[in-house]
Design a protein around this motif. Structure first.
Motif, mmCIF file in Angstrom:
data_model
loop_
_atom_site.group_PDB
_atom_site.id
_atom_site.type_symbol
_atom_site.label_atom_id
_atom_site.label_comp_id
_atom_site.label_asym_id
_atom_site.label_seq_id
_atom_site.Cartn_x
_atom_site.Cartn_y
_atom_site.Cartn_z
ATOM 1 N N VAL A 116 -41.325 71.595 52.283
ATOM 2 C CA VAL A 116 -41.663 72.814 51.557
ATOM 3 C C VAL A 116 -43.154 72.753 51.252
ATOM 4 O O VAL A 116 -43.653 71.799 50.651
ATOM 5 C CB VAL A 116 -40.862 72.940 50.239
ATOM 6 C CG1 VAL A 116 -41.253 74.179 49.479
ATOM 7 C CG2 VAL A 116 -39.377 72.925 50.529
ATOM 8 N N ASP A 117 -43.885 73.805 51.664
ATOM 9 C CA ASP A 117 -45.294 73.882 51.360
ATOM 10 C C ASP A 117 -45.459 74.452 49.961
ATOM 11 O O ASP A 117 -44.861 75.457 49.596
ATOM 12 C CB ASP A 117 -46.020 74.812 52.353
ATOM 13 C CG ASP A 117 -46.143 74.173 53.722
ATOM 14 O OD1 ASP A 117 -46.143 72.934 53.780
ATOM 15 O OD2 ASP A 117 -46.235 74.912 54.714
ATOM 16 N N THR A 118 -46.254 73.797 49.153
ATOM 17 C CA THR A 118 -46.540 74.294 47.808
ATOM 18 C C THR A 118 -48.039 74.362 47.636
ATOM 19 O O THR A 118 -48.798 73.529 48.176
ATOM 20 C CB THR A 118 -45.950 73.391 46.702
ATOM 21 O OG1 THR A 118 -46.480 72.085 46.856
ATOM 22 C CG2 THR A 118 -44.436 73.345 46.802
ATOM 23 N N PRO A 119 -48.522 75.361 46.897
ATOM 24 C CA PRO A 119 -49.964 75.431 46.679
ATOM 25 C C PRO A 119 -50.408 74.247 45.818
ATOM 26 O O PRO A 119 -49.689 73.794 44.924
ATOM 27 C CB PRO A 119 -50.181 76.751 45.949
ATOM 28 C CG PRO A 119 -48.833 77.300 45.652
ATOM 29 C CD PRO A 119 -47.815 76.472 46.318
ATOM 30 N N ALA A 120 -51.597 73.775 46.072
ATOM 31 C CA ALA A 120 -52.117 72.610 45.332
ATOM 32 C C ALA A 120 -52.575 72.981 43.961
ATOM 33 O O ALA A 120 -52.825 74.032 43.549
ATOM 34 C CB ALA A 120 -53.265 71.987 46.101
#
Length: 120
Positions: A116-120
């Motif tokens: 899952v890509d999550t914003p940093a």
């Protein structure tokens, strides 16, 4: 002065023309299936001739034997029909193999994502 063909000859010419159009439609479908994108014969659009028949072709009744000078045309048509029939059967077999391959890839529904890509 030109003479019109006899009704007997005209009936045979029409019967052969109808069959030739049907073969042309099948040839155009095969050409598009194989990706050659040959132009469709005149009067053929979207795989159907203008004014296409709703019922299968049936031989005209009562027109008698084919005129001798149309024999070469009829034999050439039979050769085209036979070739197209073989090509359609081969395309159907290939389609069934593709369907089986796609069915084998079915993993039983959506799967949960692994990352899952999550914003940093």
């Amino acid at each position: 002065m030109s003479t019109a063909p006899s009704p007997w000859r005209a009936a045979w010419e029409q019967a052969l023309s109808d069959l030739e159009m049907d073969v042309a439609v099948a040839e155009a479908m095969l050409a598009s299936h194989h990706g050659t994108h040959d132009s469709a014969p005149d009067g053929v659009h979207d795989g159907a001739p203008d004014g296409s028949r709703k019922q299968p072709w049936s031989p005209p009744q009562g027109i008698g034997l084919i005129p001798a000078d149309l024999d070469v045309r009829a034999r050439a048509l039979l050769e085209r029909q036979t070739r197209v029939c073989r090509e359609l059967a081969a395309a159907a077999r290939l389609s069934r193999r593709h369907d089986k391959a796609i069915a084998a890839l079915d993993l039983g529904g959506p799967r949960a994502p692994v990352y899952v890509d999550t914003p940093a």
